[in-house]
Design a protein around this motif. Structure first.
Motif, mmCIF file in Angstrom:
data_model
loop_
_atom_site.group_PDB
_atom_site.id
_atom_site.type_symbol
_atom_site.label_atom_id
_atom_site.label_comp_id
_atom_site.label_asym_id
_atom_site.label_seq_id
_atom_site.Cartn_x
_atom_site.Cartn_y
_atom_site.Cartn_z
ATOM 1 N N TYR A 55 0.888 -1.163 0.094
ATOM 2 C CA TYR A 55 0.075 -0.150 -0.127
ATOM 3 C C TYR A 55 0.892 1.389 0.043
ATOM 4 O O TYR A 55 0.520 2.278 -0.733
ATOM 5 C CB TYR A 55 -1.089 0.017 1.130
ATOM 6 C CG TYR A 55 -1.906 -1.059 1.244
ATOM 7 C CD1 TYR A 55 -2.528 -1.696 0.175
ATOM 8 C CD2 TYR A 55 -1.849 -1.807 2.543
ATOM 9 C CE1 TYR A 55 -3.189 -2.755 0.331
ATOM 10 C CE2 TYR A 55 -2.596 -3.116 2.650
ATOM 11 C CZ TYR A 55 -3.283 -3.542 1.551
ATOM 12 O OH TYR A 55 -4.094 -4.629 1.746
ATOM 13 N N ARG A 56 1.996 1.356 0.665
ATOM 14 C CA ARG A 56 2.863 2.662 0.897
ATOM 15 C C ARG A 56 3.770 2.590 -0.330
ATOM 16 O O ARG A 56 3.937 3.340 -1.164
ATOM 17 C CB ARG A 56 3.366 2.781 2.085
ATOM 18 C CG ARG A 56 4.185 4.118 2.182
ATOM 19 C CD ARG A 56 5.223 4.006 3.446
ATOM 20 N NE ARG A 56 6.352 3.125 3.495
ATOM 21 C CZ ARG A 56 7.060 2.854 4.428
ATOM 22 N NH1 ARG A 56 6.643 2.946 5.648
ATOM 23 N NH2 ARG A 56 8.056 1.593 4.217
ATOM 24 N N ASP A 57 4.561 1.309 -0.197
ATOM 25 C CA ASP A 57 5.553 1.160 -1.674
ATOM 26 C C ASP A 57 4.925 0.429 -2.824
ATOM 27 O O ASP A 57 5.641 0.319 -3.826
ATOM 28 C CB ASP A 57 6.617 0.344 -1.166
ATOM 29 C CG ASP A 57 7.005 1.194 0.070
ATOM 30 O OD1 ASP A 57 7.222 2.471 0.236
ATOM 31 O OD2 ASP A 57 7.702 0.618 0.982
ATOM 32 N N PRO A 398 8.714 -4.694 -11.672
ATOM 33 C CA PRO A 398 8.091 -3.664 -11.672
ATOM 34 C C PRO A 398 8.853 -2.401 -10.882
ATOM 35 O O PRO A 398 9.730 -2.622 -10.103
ATOM 36 C CB PRO A 398 6.704 -3.737 -10.775
ATOM 37 C CG PRO A 398 6.647 -5.222 -10.634
ATOM 38 C CD PRO A 398 8.072 -5.547 -10.786
ATOM 39 N N ALA A 399 8.600 -1.259 -11.660
ATOM 40 C CA ALA A 399 9.437 -0.050 -10.949
ATOM 41 C C ALA A 399 8.381 0.989 -10.575
ATOM 42 O O ALA A 399 7.261 1.078 -11.198
ATOM 43 C CB ALA A 399 10.264 0.741 -11.978
ATOM 44 N N THR A 400 8.763 1.866 -9.461
ATOM 45 C CA THR A 400 7.676 2.683 -8.800
ATOM 46 C C THR A 400 6.548 1.799 -8.172
ATOM 47 O O THR A 400 6.373 0.738 -8.369
ATOM 48 C CB THR A 400 7.157 3.787 -9.795
ATOM 49 O OG1 THR A 400 6.160 2.934 -10.615
ATOM 50 C CG2 THR A 400 8.313 4.210 -11.013
ATOM 51 N N PRO A 401 5.828 2.554 -7.144
ATOM 52 C CA PRO A 401 4.731 1.845 -6.850
ATOM 53 C C PRO A 401 3.377 1.507 -7.341
ATOM 54 O O PRO A 401 2.477 0.806 -6.991
ATOM 55 C CB PRO A 401 4.373 2.813 -5.404
ATOM 56 C CG PRO A 401 5.471 3.746 -5.269
ATOM 57 C CD PRO A 401 6.086 3.841 -6.565
ATOM 58 N N ASN A 423 4.737 13.893 -6.657
ATOM 59 C CA ASN A 423 4.789 12.548 -6.024
ATOM 60 C C ASN A 423 5.281 11.503 -7.148
ATOM 61 O O ASN A 423 6.214 10.679 -6.986
ATOM 62 C CB ASN A 423 3.151 12.067 -5.939
ATOM 63 C CG ASN A 423 2.682 12.530 -4.538
ATOM 64 O OD1 ASN A 423 3.505 13.054 -3.499
ATOM 65 N ND2 ASN A 423 1.380 12.706 -4.346
ATOM 66 N N VAL A 424 4.766 11.730 -8.617
ATOM 67 C CA VAL A 424 5.498 11.064 -9.704
ATOM 68 C C VAL A 424 7.045 11.082 -9.648
ATOM 69 O O VAL A 424 7.677 10.221 -9.955
ATOM 70 C CB VAL A 424 4.874 11.403 -11.015
ATOM 71 C CG1 VAL A 424 5.331 10.627 -12.083
ATOM 72 C CG2 VAL A 424 3.127 11.122 -10.807
ATOM 73 N N PHE A 425 7.329 12.563 -9.646
ATOM 74 C CA PHE A 425 8.758 12.537 -9.863
ATOM 75 C C PHE A 425 9.512 11.957 -8.567
ATOM 76 O O PHE A 425 10.562 11.438 -8.868
ATOM 77 C CB PHE A 425 9.105 14.206 -9.709
ATOM 78 C CG PHE A 425 10.613 14.517 -9.792
ATOM 79 C CD1 PHE A 425 11.094 14.808 -11.124
ATOM 80 C CD2 PHE A 425 11.376 14.801 -8.865
ATOM 81 C CE1 PHE A 425 12.473 14.982 -11.161
ATOM 82 C CE2 PHE A 425 12.701 14.942 -8.891
ATOM 83 C CZ PHE A 425 13.263 15.159 -10.328
ATOM 84 N N ASP A 426 8.996 11.859 -7.334
ATOM 85 C CA ASP A 426 9.878 11.396 -6.276
ATOM 86 C C ASP A 426 9.897 9.886 -6.379
ATOM 87 O O ASP A 426 10.895 9.258 -6.128
ATOM 88 C CB ASP A 426 9.057 11.700 -4.939
ATOM 89 C CG ASP A 426 9.220 12.961 -4.405
ATOM 90 O OD1 ASP A 426 10.044 13.864 -5.038
ATOM 91 O OD2 ASP A 426 8.441 13.592 -3.892
ATOM 92 N N HIS A 427 8.888 9.102 -6.994
ATOM 93 C CA HIS A 427 8.784 7.821 -7.239
ATOM 94 C C HIS A 427 9.677 7.377 -8.305
ATOM 95 O O HIS A 427 10.247 6.393 -8.005
ATOM 96 C CB HIS A 427 7.244 7.326 -7.491
ATOM 97 C CG HIS A 427 6.404 7.346 -6.268
ATOM 98 N ND1 HIS A 427 6.837 7.153 -5.047
ATOM 99 C CD2 HIS A 427 5.052 7.907 -6.374
ATOM 100 C CE1 HIS A 427 5.628 7.162 -4.385
ATOM 101 N NE2 HIS A 427 4.743 7.756 -5.114
ATOM 102 N N ARG A 429 12.420 9.081 -9.034
ATOM 103 C CA ARG A 429 13.659 9.298 -8.399
ATOM 104 C C ARG A 429 14.362 8.007 -7.687
ATOM 105 O O ARG A 429 15.359 7.800 -7.527
ATOM 106 C CB ARG A 429 13.834 10.685 -7.560
ATOM 107 C CG ARG A 429 15.165 10.925 -7.117
ATOM 108 C CD ARG A 429 15.134 12.494 -6.311
ATOM 109 N NE ARG A 429 13.772 12.365 -5.297
ATOM 110 C CZ ARG A 429 14.203 12.004 -4.142
ATOM 111 N NH1 ARG A 429 15.044 11.339 -3.810
ATOM 112 N NH2 ARG A 429 12.911 12.096 -3.329
ATOM 113 N N GLN A 430 13.210 7.610 -6.667
ATOM 114 C CA GLN A 430 13.679 6.666 -5.815
ATOM 115 C C GLN A 430 13.610 5.149 -6.522
ATOM 116 O O GLN A 430 14.724 4.196 -6.081
ATOM 117 C CB GLN A 430 12.514 6.446 -4.644
ATOM 118 C CG GLN A 430 12.517 7.828 -3.922
ATOM 119 C CD GLN A 430 11.239 7.700 -2.856
ATOM 120 O OE1 GLN A 430 10.583 6.857 -2.988
ATOM 121 N NE2 GLN A 430 10.972 8.792 -2.259
ATOM 122 N N ASP A 431 12.831 5.104 -7.605
ATOM 123 C CA ASP A 431 12.894 3.670 -8.123
ATOM 124 C C ASP A 431 12.750 4.029 -9.561
ATOM 125 O O ASP A 431 11.798 3.810 -10.271
ATOM 126 C CB ASP A 431 11.942 2.642 -7.755
ATOM 127 C CG ASP A 431 11.901 1.272 -8.247
ATOM 128 O OD1 ASP A 431 13.202 1.064 -8.923
ATOM 129 O OD2 ASP A 431 10.926 0.561 -8.141
#
Length: 474
Positions: A55-57, A398-401, A423-427, A429-431
């Protein structure tokens, strides 16, 4: 076959389970189509094995205990459809044995036999998609446990504090498949009408139902994921509608025989009411309430497929027993069961193996994983799919949540909102995904809103597919 299973001896369990394996073994040994929900479940388990929090990730609407089961299977077997099918067979064995045990041990029927288990075993094979470990299959196991405890209360002069277990089992069932939460109404009405339950015991039932759900909410609060839990699970049950099944003919064909036999068995009771004691008549009414409750859950199903109707199997099998019992001539009952057995297995194997060339009945083609839009040499890459078709994940990760498209719309279809773009940009950047498969035409708008992302990706020769540049860094 009915004559053989008419006797009630312990060794018949071996015969019954042997028949189950005989039916399923050809499909367990022969590869058959992978379904989109199966791939989705395996992806959730795989992501959780890598330390991501559901749910979070991982944005998906699967219930938490089902996800936990897929995480456990992935930890041991990896991404294996055979593991799902083997685990589903183990769960099916439990349900068959328990249903047969409870109906006989509690004298639910006038005579003891292995017919309840035999009919239940047959009805578990509505379609080949019922061979997999679906959340509904796991949830139904705990609904059966609630049923066993409930009729134990009915067999006494007054209900006891064991009614807590009824609510607890339904709470666990809801954590496997959220629409099963409606069965708390089934339990409450059954206790109200057919037992001497006090207000305190009704409260115990409700507390038992709330307890496992509240414990899950507490865990997500401690993990700082309560808002994600609410959005991706609790609220999604009214909105998420994935994998639209247009093959209603297959769905109708799968349910026709078991539902028909169940209805005929129910109607036969009107001519034979005097044969049954008061307890057995109350069980009949409880099973009717179960069927009505299961029917209501259809409105909350995320998609339509035979596997989601497994919660109908207990009442259909329960009432179908009466149809065969009340047929006056044994040879007619034997013939009727043989025809039902043969037709259901024909549809079962036709769906999985395509026995009839060119026939689409039972194939569930809209639920099958299609060929990947990515070239065959692209494997083990991080991919983001924007849309419902998860086929590109079959050989990739899969990449991003954003796993579930209906939930990903919160951000990816709301790009005029500044917070969604962040939010999309952060996701990303992280994955960051190595490839983006855009089936909803949102990437161009995303790149307009986030030029830093646009500079990292380039179009490929395949329409709607974007590749990350080798030197790209976010």
């Amino acid at each position: 076959m009915l004559r053989f299973f008419r006797s009630y001896y312990p060794y018949q369990y071996v015969s019954l389970l042997g028949l189950l394996l005989l039916v399923r073994l050809p499909l367990l040994l022969h590869p058959f189509p992978l379904l989109i929900p199966e791939l989705n479940w395996m992806l959730v388990g795989e992501q959780m094995s890598q330390g991501h929090l559901l749910y979070r990730d991982i944005w998906d609407s699967i219930s938490p205990l089902s996800a936990l089961a897929y995480w456990g299977l992935d930890t041991v077997f990896g991404r294996s459809p055979l593991a799902l099918h083997g685990a589903a067979t183990a769960v099916s064995v439990f349900q068959i044995v328990y249903f047969n045990y409870v109906t006989n041990n509690r004298d639910v029927y006038p005579d003891r036999s292995f017919w309840p288990g035999l009919i239940y075993m047959l009805f578990l094979h509505l379609s080949f998609d019922c061979l997999t470990l679906s959340p509904v299959l796991m949830s139904t196991s705990f609904l059966l446990l609630a049923f066993g405890t409930l009729i134990k209360q009915m067999d006494r002069r007054g209900a006891t504090d064991e009614v807590f277990e009824v609510g607890f089992y339904i709470g666990i069932a809801a954590l496997f498949y959220l629409p099963s939460a409606l069965f708390i109404l089934w339990a409450s009405l059954s206790l109200l009408f057919f037992t001497g339950t006090t207000f305190r015991q009704h409260s115990l039932t409700l507390f038992g139902f709330i307890f496992p759900i509240a414990a899950t909410l507490l865990l997500y609060y401690l993990w700082d994921g309560l808002d994600d839990f609410n959005r991706n699970l609790l609220a999604s049950v009214f909105r998420v509608r994935q994998y639209s099944l247009s093959d209603f003919q297959s769905l109708f064909a799968s349910l026709l025989i078991p539902l028909g036999l169940g209805v005929l068995g129910f109607l036969s009771l009107f001519n034979t009411t005097s044969r049954y004691v008061n307890f057995q008549q109350r069980v009949q009414q409880i099973m009717m309430i179960w069927f009505v409750t299961a029917f209501i859950t259809i409105a909350l199903m995320p998609f339509l497929a035979p596997m989601l109707f497994l919660s109908f199997v207990p009442p259909m099998a329960y009432f179908a027993f009466y149809y065969f019992e009340n047929v006056r001539k044994p040879w007619m009952a034997e013939l009727g069961f043989s025809v039902a057995f043969g037709l259901m297995l024909l549809l079962f194997y036709q769906g999985a193996l395509g026995l009839i060339p060119g026939a689409e009945l039972g194939r569930l083609s809209s639920l099958q994983v299609k060929d990947s839009p990515l070239p065959a040499d692209i494997r083990d890459q991080h991919v983001l799919i924007i849309g419902e078709d998860l086929s590109a994940y079959r050989q990739n990760r899969p990449a991003t949540p954003y796993l579930n498209w209906d939930l990903a719309k919160y951000d990816l279809k709301n790009l005029d909102n500044y917070e969604a773009v962040i939010n999309v940009f952060d996701h990303f950047r992280q994955d960051p995904p190595d490839y983006i498969v855009d089936r909803e035409n949102v990437v161009e708008k995303l790149f307009q809103r986030a030029p830093a992302l646009a500079s990292q990706y380039e179009k490929t020769a395949t329409s709607g597919v974007y590749k990350r540049k080798m030197s790209a860094k976010l």
